[in-house]
Design a protein around this motif. Structure first.
Motif, PDB file in Angstrom:
ATOM      1  N   ARG A  99       0.827  -1.207   0.000  1.00  0.00           N
ATOM      2  CA  ARG A  99       0.000   0.000   0.000  1.00  0.00           C
ATOM      3  C   ARG A  99       0.860   1.255   0.000  1.00  0.00           C
ATOM      4  O   ARG A  99       0.543   2.241  -0.655  1.00  0.00           O
ATOM      5  CB  ARG A  99      -0.896  -0.040   1.229  1.00  0.00           C
ATOM      6  N   ALA A 100       1.966   1.207   0.727  1.00  0.00           N
ATOM      7  CA  ALA A 100       2.825   2.395   0.813  1.00  0.00           C
ATOM      8  C   ALA A 100       3.748   2.511  -0.392  1.00  0.00           C
ATOM      9  O   ALA A 100       4.376   3.536  -0.591  1.00  0.00           O
ATOM     10  CB  ALA A 100       3.655   2.334   2.089  1.00  0.00           C
ATOM     11  N   GLY A 101       3.812   1.466  -1.203  1.00  0.00           N
ATOM     12  CA  GLY A 101       4.676   1.522  -2.381  1.00  0.00           C
ATOM     13  C   GLY A 101       6.075   0.994  -2.140  1.00  0.00           C
ATOM     14  O   GLY A 101       6.989   1.264  -2.906  1.00  0.00           O
ATOM     15  N   VAL A 102       6.251   0.229  -1.072  1.00  0.00           N
ATOM     16  CA  VAL A 102       7.558  -0.375  -0.804  1.00  0.00           C
ATOM     17  C   VAL A 102       7.510  -1.817  -1.259  1.00  0.00           C
ATOM     18  O   VAL A 102       6.540  -2.522  -1.010  1.00  0.00           O
ATOM     19  CB  VAL A 102       7.876  -0.408   0.714  1.00  0.00           C
ATOM     20  N   SER A 103       8.554  -2.238  -1.930  1.00  0.00           N
ATOM     21  CA  SER A 103       8.627  -3.635  -2.308  1.00  0.00           C
ATOM     22  C   SER A 103       9.984  -4.141  -1.867  1.00  0.00           C
ATOM     23  O   SER A 103      10.970  -3.422  -1.953  1.00  0.00           O
ATOM     24  CB  SER A 103       8.467  -3.732  -3.813  1.00  0.00           C
ATOM     25  N   ALA A 104      10.033  -5.375  -1.361  1.00  0.00           N
ATOM     26  CA  ALA A 104      11.297  -5.859  -0.831  1.00  0.00           C
ATOM     27  C   ALA A 104      11.625  -7.247  -1.362  1.00  0.00           C
ATOM     28  O   ALA A 104      10.728  -8.047  -1.608  1.00  0.00           O
ATOM     29  CB  ALA A 104      11.247  -5.880   0.688  1.00  0.00           C
ATOM     30  N   TYR A 105      12.896  -7.486  -1.557  1.00  0.00           N
ATOM     31  CA  TYR A 105      13.393  -8.780  -2.020  1.00  0.00           C
ATOM     32  C   TYR A 105      14.445  -9.237  -1.025  1.00  0.00           C
ATOM     33  O   TYR A 105      15.293  -8.446  -0.610  1.00  0.00           O
ATOM     34  CB  TYR A 105      14.008  -8.641  -3.413  1.00  0.00           C
ATOM     35  N   PHE A 126       8.185   5.956   3.628  1.00  0.00           N
ATOM     36  CA  PHE A 126       7.460   6.066   2.354  1.00  0.00           C
ATOM     37  C   PHE A 126       6.108   6.752   2.564  1.00  0.00           C
ATOM     38  O   PHE A 126       5.684   7.568   1.762  1.00  0.00           O
ATOM     39  CB  PHE A 126       7.237   4.674   1.736  1.00  0.00           C
ATOM     40  N   GLU A 127       5.460   6.371   3.655  1.00  0.00           N
ATOM     41  CA  GLU A 127       4.129   6.939   3.893  1.00  0.00           C
ATOM     42  C   GLU A 127       4.203   8.438   4.123  1.00  0.00           C
ATOM     43  O   GLU A 127       3.343   9.189   3.672  1.00  0.00           O
ATOM     44  CB  GLU A 127       3.450   6.242   5.081  1.00  0.00           C
ATOM     45  N   MET A 128       5.257   8.852   4.808  1.00  0.00           N
ATOM     46  CA  MET A 128       5.445  10.278   5.042  1.00  0.00           C
ATOM     47  C   MET A 128       5.504  11.021   3.695  1.00  0.00           C
ATOM     48  O   MET A 128       4.839  12.030   3.500  1.00  0.00           O
ATOM     49  CB  MET A 128       6.758  10.471   5.801  1.00  0.00           C
ATOM     50  N   PHE A 129       6.296  10.462   2.779  1.00  0.00           N
ATOM     51  CA  PHE A 129       6.426  11.095   1.470  1.00  0.00           C
ATOM     52  C   PHE A 129       5.135  10.996   0.669  1.00  0.00           C
ATOM     53  O   PHE A 129       4.780  11.890  -0.075  1.00  0.00           O
ATOM     54  CB  PHE A 129       7.587  10.463   0.688  1.00  0.00           C
ATOM     55  N   GLN A 130       4.456   9.874   0.865  1.00  0.00           N
ATOM     56  CA  GLN A 130       3.242   9.677   0.089  1.00  0.00           C
ATOM     57  C   GLN A 130       2.173  10.681   0.482  1.00  0.00           C
ATOM     58  O   GLN A 130       1.441  11.181  -0.367  1.00  0.00           O
ATOM     59  CB  GLN A 130       2.715   8.254   0.280  1.00  0.00           C
ATOM     60  N   SER A 131       2.083  10.994   1.781  1.00  0.00           N
ATOM     61  CA  SER A 131       1.036  11.926   2.180  1.00  0.00           C
ATOM     62  C   SER A 131       1.320  13.316   1.605  1.00  0.00           C
ATOM     63  O   SER A 131       0.403  14.038   1.236  1.00  0.00           O
ATOM     64  CB  SER A 131       0.892  11.961   3.704  1.00  0.00           C
ATOM     65  N   LEU A 132       2.594  13.659   1.477  1.00  0.00           N
ATOM     66  CA  LEU A 132       2.944  14.926   0.819  1.00  0.00           C
ATOM     67  C   LEU A 132       2.479  14.904  -0.636  1.00  0.00           C
ATOM     68  O   LEU A 132       1.924  15.865  -1.151  1.00  0.00           O
ATOM     69  CB  LEU A 132       4.470  15.143   0.839  1.00  0.00           C
ATOM     70  N   ARG A 133       2.738  13.762  -1.274  1.00  0.00           N
ATOM     71  CA  ARG A 133       2.387  13.627  -2.679  1.00  0.00           C
ATOM     72  C   ARG A 133       0.880  13.674  -2.874  1.00  0.00           C
ATOM     73  O   ARG A 133       0.375  14.279  -3.812  1.00  0.00           O
ATOM     74  CB  ARG A 133       2.943  12.321  -3.224  1.00  0.00           C
ATOM     75  N   THR A 134       0.168  12.996  -1.957  1.00  0.00           N
ATOM     76  CA  THR A 134      -1.289  12.973  -2.044  1.00  0.00           C
ATOM     77  C   THR A 134      -1.846  14.387  -1.962  1.00  0.00           C
ATOM     78  O   THR A 134      -2.758  14.753  -2.684  1.00  0.00           O
ATOM     79  CB  THR A 134      -1.881  12.108  -0.910  1.00  0.00           C
ATOM     80  N   GLU A 135      -1.237  15.187  -1.082  1.00  0.00           N
ATOM     81  CA  GLU A 135      -1.688  16.572  -0.952  1.00  0.00           C
ATOM     82  C   GLU A 135      -1.546  17.312  -2.276  1.00  0.00           C
ATOM     83  O   GLU A 135      -2.456  18.012  -2.718  1.00  0.00           O
ATOM     84  CB  GLU A 135      -0.841  17.283   0.101  1.00  0.00           C
ATOM     85  N   LEU A 136      -0.401  17.157  -2.907  1.00  0.00           N
ATOM     86  CA  LEU A 136      -0.164  17.796  -4.206  1.00  0.00           C
ATOM     87  C   LEU A 136      -1.182  17.315  -5.233  1.00  0.00           C
ATOM     88  O   LEU A 136      -1.760  18.084  -5.986  1.00  0.00           O
ATOM     89  CB  LEU A 136       1.240  17.440  -4.726  1.00  0.00           C
ATOM     90  N   GLU A 137      -1.378  15.992  -5.233  1.00  0.00           N
ATOM     91  CA  GLU A 137      -2.293  15.349  -6.166  1.00  0.00           C
ATOM     92  C   GLU A 137      -3.699  15.935  -6.009  1.00  0.00           C
ATOM     93  O   GLU A 137      -4.378  16.237  -6.987  1.00  0.00           O
ATOM     94  CB  GLU A 137      -2.304  13.842  -5.865  1.00  0.00           C
TER      95      GLU A 137
END
Lengths: 205, 390
Positions: A99-105, A126-137
């Motif tokens: 959901r947060a956009g992190v993928s791990a191997y 990632f979530e911290m950055f995503q909420s900033l992005r969502t605001e812009l969006e």
């Protein structure tokens, strides 16, 4: 107290600010972030050379397909984290990561418990950055919706021969009736009554 | 069998569909741009994914209800032996053909020297082996995902040259977006990929389209509509409407008069953007005549159990699944759902759910609900015949 072995982590993110924040957090937890790449140019070679224990990558990079395929190339390839998602607790961790956009191997043989801590750290950043992005969006969507509403008003005015206020009220009422946003109703109006250039205008805007 | 994860419901969205920006994602894009979803009362959110892996994971973890999928994906996800399974329901095919095997401009003449022939994939496969033997190093070919039709077609093609042919090539992972750079850098000498990437490689003089995917498996399903099984079981009516809308979109796409408009739409940044713009001036517009990509004609959208089984046996052959049974496939592929949706639109479909694959070089006719229906040819490389076990 078990012996703490730092993990060697390869971080791939094309967002330099976010990568720096994730890296800092992981280093503070005692892990080694061996390299930080903006994208997967030469990724296959780098993984073979550095043999990281774990790779953390932005879900939205095309390089994920490259990583997925490494397991077909060599036995020591990092495997997608969904392998661990057998237990409910892991599933929740991974669901949050996806959901947060992190993928791990992770290279086989590393304890899922240890992996979870690292993912939690990355997810938080990632979530911290995503909420900033969502605001812009959201700001951008609001602007786009205004354009859609204007276009739909124009179409209603032309069809019904009414003025702008009345056209807006038609949209408003429809939005209430269908419990949808006015922008969504405007989009419907354009789909139903719009001529070809409606699409052009929308795409050009 | 994993427990279903409660799906995240977005206020106002009835369905969330993922797609990877390729030419064959057009049915979903067109359905949105022409307002077809709206007309069926569907509010669909289209989510563009940069990789097949992220599309798969988002479906597995309930962030997407379904997607434009590679034809083998529903089987790979539902029957996986190496990861948690996500049961998928597949009720329609979205497109057939469209893959190309493109080799670098420097490899092409060497292959021709060794007898490669664009009309004879077997001769070309043998030439590939011969070039590798002469120079003493394997040929590097790229594919996109191990559970893609591209990868399986590439392997079937090379295997046709003989049992040890596999030792003369290496299949390396490269995502389509990075294919051009990989060709430019000489990191790979060929690939099997979907459109518009073959056309782009050829248009920029980086490669030559040596074969089309349909020369390996004629008219095989390329992309399908795959939905989470738990979603499909709960939303039978919405699923029907979704199939209807996409069938209408596929019908629209098969009309060449619409291709100029299609090109305009796809060149939008939210869809394919520069991939399409880079083909400006290309004589074939979007559809390369050698690749025979199509969306609707000759019952293209019918989800044959036997074709899904064929794909699953290929996945099994290359070690990605256990040998699939007829029951496995019946649990995933649902011709009855397609028939019902098509009938409600006055579109006929074959009466049978499965057939013997590989018998027909030319289009032929089968019995439908209301009379004869056209079916496209289905020959398989090396005159292989595939029997449905059900």
């Amino acid at each position: 107290m078990i012996d703490f072995q730092p993990l060697r982590i390869l971080l791939i993110d094309n967002d330099a600010d976010r990568a720096a924040v994730v890296r800092k957090a992981l280093v503070e937890e005692g892990h080694e972030v061996i390299s930080q790449r903006p994208d997967a140019t030469g990724l296959t070679a780098a993984v073979a050379r550095d043999e990281p224990d774990m790779i953390i990558i932005d879900m939205d990079l095309p390089d994920r397909d490259t990583l997925e395929n490494m397991s077909t190339l060599n036995a020591h390839a990092p495997r997608p984290i969904v392998f661990f998602a057998q237990e409910q607790s892991d599933r929740n961790t991974i669901q949050a990561a996806v959901r947060a956009g992190v993928s791990a191997y992770v290279v086989d043989g590393i304890q899922p418990k240890r992996v979870r801590g690292i993912i939690d750290t990355a997810v938080a950043r990632f979530e911290m950055f995503q909420s900033l992005r969502t605001e812009l969006e959201q700001t951008r969507t609001a602007l786009e919706e205004r354009k859609l509403i204007d276009r739909a008003k124009g179409l209603i005015m032309k069809r019904e021969g009414c003025n702008e206020d009345e056209a807006y009220r038609v949209l408003q009422k429809a939005a209430m009736d269908h419990s949808q946003r006015i922008g969504q109703i405007a989009e419907r109006v354009i789909a139903m009554f719009g001529d070809k250039d409606a699409e052009k205008i929308r795409r050009a805007s | 069998m994993t427990d279903p994860i409660p799906l995240r419901r977005h206020k106002g969205f009835t369905v969330r569909l993922g797609f990877v920006p390729l030419l064959d994602s057009a049915p979903l894009i067109i359905a949105r741009e022409l307002g077809l979803f709206f007309r069926e009362g569907l509010d669909v959110e289209l989510v563009r994914e940069a990789s097949w892996a992220s599309l798969r994971d988002k479906i597995s973890f309930g962030l997407l209800d379904g997607a434009h999928m590679l034809a083998p994906m529903p089987m790979a996800m539902s029957l996986a032996t190496d990861r948690p399974r996500t049961p998928i329901t597949m009720g329609m095919v979205l497109s057939r053909n469209g893959n190309g095997i493109t080799v670098s401009s420097s490899l092409y003449p060497k292959l021709v020297e060794c007898g490669a022939d664009p009309n004879d994939p077997l001769a070309s496969a043998k030439a590939l082996v011969e070039v590798a033997q002469r120079r003493g190093s394997p040929i590097q070919l790229a594919s996109v995902a191990p559970w893609s039709s591209h990868d399986l077609q590439l392997r079937d093609w090379v295997a046709a040259a003989g049992p040890d042919a596999r030792n003369h090539l290496q299949i390396v992972p490269v995502s389509p977006v990075q294919m051009e750079d990989a060709f430019r850098a000489g990191a790979i000498e060929g690939c099997c990929v979907g459109e518009p990437w073959n056309s782009l490689l050829e248009w920029q003089d980086l490669g030559v389209i040596l074969h089309a995917g349909h020369q390996i498996w004629q008219n095989s399903p390329e992309k399908v509509l795959g939905m989470r099984k738990d979603w499909a079981d709960q939303h039978t009516e919405i699923h029907q409407r979704l199939i209807r809308v996409l069938l209408r979109a596929c019908q629209w796409l098969d009309n060449p008069e619409h291709h100029a408009a299609l090109r305009d739409i796809l060149s939008d940044e939210r869809y394919l953007g520069n991939q399409v713009k880079a083909l400006d001036g290309h004589p074939f517009s979007l559809f390369h005549p050698r690749l025979h990509q199509h969306f609707f004609r000759d019952s293209a959208n019918f989800p044959w159990l036997s074709q899904a089984h064929w794909l699953a046996t290929r996945l099994a052959r290359w070690g990605q699944l256990d040998e699939p049974s007829a029951a496995d496939i019946r649990g995933i592929v649902k011709p009855a759902l397609f028939r019902k949706a098509a009938r409600s639109m006055g579109i006929d479909a074959p009466r049978i759910d499965a057939k013997t694959e590989g018998h027909h070089r030319l289009p032929y006719v089968l019995e439908g609900g209301d009379g004869p229906v056209n079916i496209s040819g289905d020959s398989l490389l090396g005159e292989h015949i595939h029997h449905w076990p059900g």
